[in-house]
Design a protein around this motif. Structure first.
Motif, mmCIF file in Angstrom:
data_model
loop_
_atom_site.group_PDB
_atom_site.id
_atom_site.type_symbol
_atom_site.label_atom_id
_atom_site.label_comp_id
_atom_site.label_asym_id
_atom_site.label_seq_id
_atom_site.Cartn_x
_atom_site.Cartn_y
_atom_site.Cartn_z
ATOM 1 N N ASP A 120 -8.300 17.479 0.844
ATOM 2 C CA ASP A 120 -9.167 16.935 2.021
ATOM 3 C C ASP A 120 -10.545 17.668 1.850
ATOM 4 O OD1 ASP A 120 -8.161 19.698 2.524
ATOM 5 O OD2 ASP A 120 -8.551 19.467 4.482
ATOM 6 N N LEU A 121 -10.597 18.925 1.322
ATOM 7 C CA LEU A 121 -11.898 20.051 1.342
ATOM 8 C C LEU A 121 -12.626 19.117 0.122
ATOM 9 C CD1 LEU A 121 -13.574 21.837 2.156
ATOM 10 C CD2 LEU A 121 -12.496 23.296 1.157
ATOM 11 N N ARG A 122 -11.969 18.941 -0.750
ATOM 12 C CA ARG A 122 -12.608 18.231 -2.204
ATOM 13 C C ARG A 122 -13.568 17.080 -1.685
ATOM 14 N NH1 ARG A 122 -12.764 15.337 -7.034
ATOM 15 N NH2 ARG A 122 -12.891 16.451 -8.724
ATOM 16 N N GLU A 123 -12.698 16.197 -1.015
ATOM 17 C CA GLU A 123 -13.229 14.833 -0.708
ATOM 18 C C GLU A 123 -14.571 15.035 0.069
ATOM 19 O OE1 GLU A 123 -10.555 12.159 1.263
ATOM 20 O OE2 GLU A 123 -9.292 12.458 -0.446
ATOM 21 N N GLN A 124 -14.517 16.078 0.904
ATOM 22 C CA GLN A 124 -15.780 16.352 1.792
ATOM 23 C C GLN A 124 -17.021 16.928 1.064
ATOM 24 O OE1 GLN A 124 -13.597 19.176 4.443
ATOM 25 N NE2 GLN A 124 -14.310 17.961 6.127
ATOM 26 N N LEU A 125 -16.520 17.730 0.041
ATOM 27 C CA LEU A 125 -17.545 18.069 -0.852
ATOM 28 C C LEU A 125 -18.373 17.272 -1.727
ATOM 29 C CD1 LEU A 125 -16.441 21.790 -1.683
ATOM 30 C CD2 LEU A 125 -17.341 21.079 0.343
ATOM 31 N N VAL A 126 -17.416 16.357 -2.125
ATOM 32 C CA VAL A 126 -18.083 15.409 -3.167
ATOM 33 C C VAL A 126 -18.956 14.262 -2.331
ATOM 34 C CG1 VAL A 126 -17.286 13.309 -4.539
ATOM 35 C CG2 VAL A 126 -16.123 15.339 -4.716
ATOM 36 N N ALA A 127 -18.353 13.987 -0.973
ATOM 37 C CA ALA A 127 -19.110 13.179 -0.355
ATOM 38 C C ALA A 127 -20.340 13.618 0.157
ATOM 39 C CB ALA A 127 -18.484 12.922 0.905
ATOM 40 N N ALA A 128 -20.485 15.170 0.126
ATOM 41 C CA ALA A 128 -21.903 15.682 0.515
ATOM 42 C C ALA A 128 -22.705 15.960 -0.791
ATOM 43 C CB ALA A 128 -21.330 17.075 1.085
ATOM 44 N N GLY A 129 -22.302 15.406 -1.879
ATOM 45 C CA GLY A 129 -23.111 15.457 -3.212
ATOM 46 C C GLY A 129 -23.170 16.743 -3.643
ATOM 47 N N LEU A 130 -22.263 17.664 -3.489
ATOM 48 C CA LEU A 130 -22.039 18.918 -4.260
ATOM 49 C C LEU A 130 -21.455 18.912 -5.638
ATOM 50 C CD1 LEU A 130 -20.894 20.912 -0.995
ATOM 51 C CD2 LEU A 130 -22.698 21.704 -2.280
ATOM 52 N N PRO A 131 -21.730 19.692 -6.522
ATOM 53 C CA PRO A 131 -21.396 19.538 -7.823
ATOM 54 C C PRO A 131 -19.972 20.104 -8.212
ATOM 55 C CG PRO A 131 -22.803 21.658 -7.645
ATOM 56 C CD PRO A 131 -22.695 20.918 -6.278
ATOM 57 N N VAL A 132 -19.209 19.209 -7.569
ATOM 58 C CA VAL A 132 -17.551 19.574 -7.838
ATOM 59 C C VAL A 132 -17.183 19.357 -9.335
ATOM 60 C CG1 VAL A 132 -15.483 19.043 -7.031
ATOM 61 C CG2 VAL A 132 -17.101 19.250 -5.323
ATOM 62 N N LYS A 133 -16.421 20.245 -9.789
ATOM 63 C CA LYS A 133 -16.020 20.268 -10.977
ATOM 64 C C LYS A 133 -14.484 20.820 -10.781
ATOM 65 C CE LYS A 133 -20.133 20.927 -14.027
ATOM 66 N NZ LYS A 133 -21.112 20.608 -12.906
ATOM 67 N N GLU A 134 -13.773 20.668 -12.088
ATOM 68 C CA GLU A 134 -12.333 21.280 -12.276
ATOM 69 C C GLU A 134 -12.579 22.830 -12.367
ATOM 70 O OE1 GLU A 134 -9.589 19.798 -10.901
ATOM 71 O OE2 GLU A 134 -10.850 17.989 -10.367
ATOM 72 N N ILE A 135 -11.685 23.510 -12.001
ATOM 73 C CA ILE A 135 -11.697 24.916 -12.451
ATOM 74 C C ILE A 135 -11.681 25.141 -14.151
ATOM 75 C CG2 ILE A 135 -9.454 25.716 -12.249
ATOM 76 C CD1 ILE A 135 -10.610 28.212 -10.911
ATOM 77 N N HIS A 136 -10.755 24.166 -14.848
ATOM 78 C CA HIS A 136 -10.550 24.531 -16.070
ATOM 79 C C HIS A 136 -12.059 23.912 -16.869
ATOM 80 C CE1 HIS A 136 -6.436 25.030 -16.151
ATOM 81 N NE2 HIS A 136 -6.401 24.208 -15.069
ATOM 82 N N GLU A 137 -12.740 23.040 -16.001
ATOM 83 C CA GLU A 137 -14.203 22.531 -16.667
ATOM 84 C C GLU A 137 -15.023 23.702 -16.797
ATOM 85 O OE1 GLU A 137 -17.243 18.932 -15.863
ATOM 86 O OE2 GLU A 137 -15.648 19.032 -14.776
ATOM 87 N N LEU A 138 -15.202 24.401 -15.570
ATOM 88 C CA LEU A 138 -16.197 25.674 -15.446
ATOM 89 C C LEU A 138 -15.430 26.615 -16.392
ATOM 90 C CD1 LEU A 138 -16.659 25.762 -11.844
ATOM 91 C CD2 LEU A 138 -18.153 25.134 -13.262
ATOM 92 N N LYS A 139 -14.361 27.052 -16.399
ATOM 93 C CA LYS A 139 -14.045 27.887 -17.632
ATOM 94 C C LYS A 139 -14.464 27.617 -19.135
ATOM 95 C CE LYS A 139 -9.479 29.957 -19.147
ATOM 96 N NZ LYS A 139 -9.390 29.323 -20.606
ATOM 97 N N ALA A 140 -14.210 26.365 -19.470
ATOM 98 C CA ALA A 140 -14.514 25.748 -20.764
ATOM 99 C C ALA A 140 -16.154 25.987 -20.969
ATOM 100 C CB ALA A 140 -14.089 24.428 -21.033
ATOM 101 N N LEU A 141 -16.823 25.925 -19.867
ATOM 102 C CA LEU A 141 -18.275 25.768 -19.981
ATOM 103 C C LEU A 141 -18.668 27.493 -20.103
ATOM 104 C CD1 LEU A 141 -21.028 24.639 -19.730
ATOM 105 C CD2 LEU A 141 -20.956 24.698 -17.195
ATOM 106 N N ALA A 142 -18.173 28.142 -19.575
ATOM 107 C CA ALA A 142 -18.411 29.831 -19.640
ATOM 108 C C ALA A 142 -17.918 30.024 -21.004
ATOM 109 C CB ALA A 142 -17.584 30.346 -18.628
ATOM 110 N N GLU A 143 -16.935 29.663 -21.501
ATOM 111 C CA GLU A 143 -16.495 30.135 -22.829
ATOM 112 C C GLU A 143 -17.268 29.602 -23.901
ATOM 113 O OE1 GLU A 143 -11.586 30.773 -21.518
ATOM 114 O OE2 GLU A 143 -12.403 29.066 -22.886
ATOM 115 N N LYS A 144 -17.825 28.225 -23.522
ATOM 116 C CA LYS A 144 -18.781 27.800 -24.631
ATOM 117 C C LYS A 144 -19.777 28.729 -24.851
ATOM 118 C CE LYS A 144 -21.190 23.226 -25.683
ATOM 119 N NZ LYS A 144 -21.475 22.047 -25.253
#
Length: 511
Positions: free
Chosen positions: A455-479
């Motif tokens: 429910d919260l994810r939908e609200q944040l996406v609708a507000a235009g916030l940069p929502v990503k999966e936590i695994h995606e952020l982890k991969a970015l940090a490791e890169k």
């Protein structure tokens, strides 16, 4: 045993006892009654004021093996713990257990008391400085018990943490034992963490450097719970109360994270009349409060209360009418001390009122949003605030797990990299706060939402916030920084990490 978040926990920890594994944030149901202290009587004309700490030890009959408790409202300015333990050492006492709500660098003399056998047990909510480093090296034979702020109050009230003598650093006291924290040269503000100790300890001693005429007013802890008063030259330095930075960060990355966190709160629909909020004293947390304040001002709304360790920034929001009340268990700077002494809407409360899970309702349960930090967070949203990536103790839950469990929206703010190490890992080295109570991770590279909160994810996406999966952020940090090496396997258990309900969420092993 494997607990509810997949941590391997011993059935029995030597020096601690049988282990009850963490089963879920709200799984454990209390089945006990409240503990009661011994009953005493004071006859007319009896004098409670004693001449020295040595006389206190002799009058009470403090002996080997007892548990002595202390509060940490002076933080790194405390003088009472070292004073009392020096007296214990002088009198030749051994095998004492110290129940100190938090340990700071100023408490470094505790290391020598451990080495000499004066102290053999430690029960606390947070440890930093030389004591933390010594504990990590295995200086104590028995494991340290690390609790939450609410969990410590629960343990005292339920008899799990039995206190023989509570020594309370009292900025002001009268000769019959009424004390407060808002008067005297060492005024520290709220005494909330000492309230459970005063209520449930067998003996209570007020240690003060400001003895006033009876009756003291206002009264934080009453004469009915104080057995003896002793006057000393100085109980502490109020300048040591200040918790790190109490200024809004100027770091562009920190400001970006804070602005995004405020936008998460707004997108969740929480910026409305009656909004309630808790944040810490760090620069990024205060910056989040700053952006939330701007949103409240634009919307023309008044919040119901701000909670937790209180800073001058929150005091200013109260005085400007942005919050109706402050609920204060501990002051983080001298503006908070000034405010609680003068403003009737700035309320002093106990640690139990603040965060104990086993009462008829604690204040964290009324929170709309809380901003928290992290040493590490894993892909299941479990958070570590106890150890560094090397396994060395550097903190503790404090109110972290308590506020996370109570708030409608719990937000962890963190740079994607801590030093050169990714903040997101597959499995945190030491679990402190369970992922089921964490809703959002905000970094400078994006926002991850716990899958439990679709429910919260939908609200944040609708507000235009940069929502990503936590695994995606982890991969970015490791890169950016590479995959960090795993810490070597630990040896014997040097600390047990209790969740707020008294179950074991993890253990810390000697490295």
């Amino acid at each position: 045993m494997i607990n509810a978040i997949g941590r391997e926990i011993p059935d029995l920890v030597e020096g601690y006892g049988a282990v009850k594994p963490f089963a879920g944030a709200f799984h454990t149901v209390p089945d006990m009654k409240r503990h009661a202290p011994r009953v005493k009587a004071v006859r007319p004309g009896e004098n409670k004021v004693l001449s020295s700490l040595e006389e206190v030890f002799r009058r009470i009959g403090i002996k080997d093996g007892m548990t002595l408790s202390f509060h940490h409202h002076f933080r790194n300015g405390d003088g009472v713990v070292n004073m009392v333990l020096a007296t214990a050492a002088k009198l030749g006492l051994k095998d004492l257990k110290i129940a100190l709500s938090s340990v700071f660098p100023v408490h470094a003399p505790l290391v020598d008391h451990i080495k000499h056998g004066v102290v053999t047990g430690l029960d606390t909510n947070y440890i930093s400085g030389p004591v933390a480093q010594a504990i990590s090296r295995g200086i104590l034979a028995r494991p340290v018990i690390l609790r939450t702020h609410g969990g410590r109050a629960r343990a005292i009230e339920c008899g799990q943490l039995k206190i023989d003598v509570a020594f309370i650093a009292a900025p002001a006291a009268d000769d019959f034992g009424n004390i407060n924290g808002v008067e005297g040269p060492a005024a520290c503000g709220s005494l909330g963490y000492a309230f459970p100790d005063a209520e449930y300890a067998d003996y209570v001693v007020a240690v003060t450097d400001h003895l006033v005429e009876y009756p003291l007013s206002p009264v934080s802890i009453p004469q009915t719970r104080v057995d003896y008063v002793v006057k000393v030259d100085c109980i502490g330095d109020p300048k040591g109360i200040v918790s790190g930075t109490t200024r809004i960060t100027k770091d562009p990355v920190g400001l970006k994270i804070a602005n995004t966190a405020a936008r998460v709160i707004e997108a969740a629909g929480l910026i409305k009349e009656g909004f309630s909020f808790q944040t810490g004293a760090g620069g990024a947390s205060l910056a989040t409060a700053h952006f939330v304040r701007q949103m409240m001002e634009r919307a023309g709304i008044t919040g119901s209360f701000a909670l937790g360790g209180i800073t001058g920034y929150m005091v200013d929001m109260l005085e400007k009418g942005l919050f109706k009340k402050i609920i204060d268990v501990q002051g983080f700077d001298l503006e908070a001390v000034r405010s609680i002494a003068t403003n009737p809407n700035h309320l002093e409360v106990s640690a139990s009122f603040y965060a104990s899970p086993f009462n008829a309702g604690c204040a964290v349960n009324k929170l709309d949003a809380v901003i928290l930090g992290a040493t590490e967070i894993d892909t299941d949203f479990n958070v570590n605030v106890v150890t560094g990536s090397d396994g060395v103790i550097m903190g503790g839950s404090g109110g972290h797990s308590d506020a996370a469990a109570g708030a409608k929206v719990t937000i962890v703010v963190a740079n994607l990299l801590r030093g050169r190490l990714p903040i997101i890992v597959d499995k945190v080295l030491t679990a402190t706060t369970p992922g089921e109570t964490i809703d959002v991770l905000v970094t400078e590279r994006g926002v991850a939402v716990n899958p439990r909160r679709g429910d919260l994810r939908e609200q944040l996406v609708a507000a235009g916030l940069p929502v990503k999966e936590i695994h995606e952020l982890k991969a970015l940090a490791e890169k950016i920084a590479g995959i960090p090496a795993k810490a070597p396997a630990g040896g014997r258990v040097i600390a047990v990490v209790e969740y707020r309900d008294g179950t074991i969420i993890d253990v810390v092993r000697q490295r």
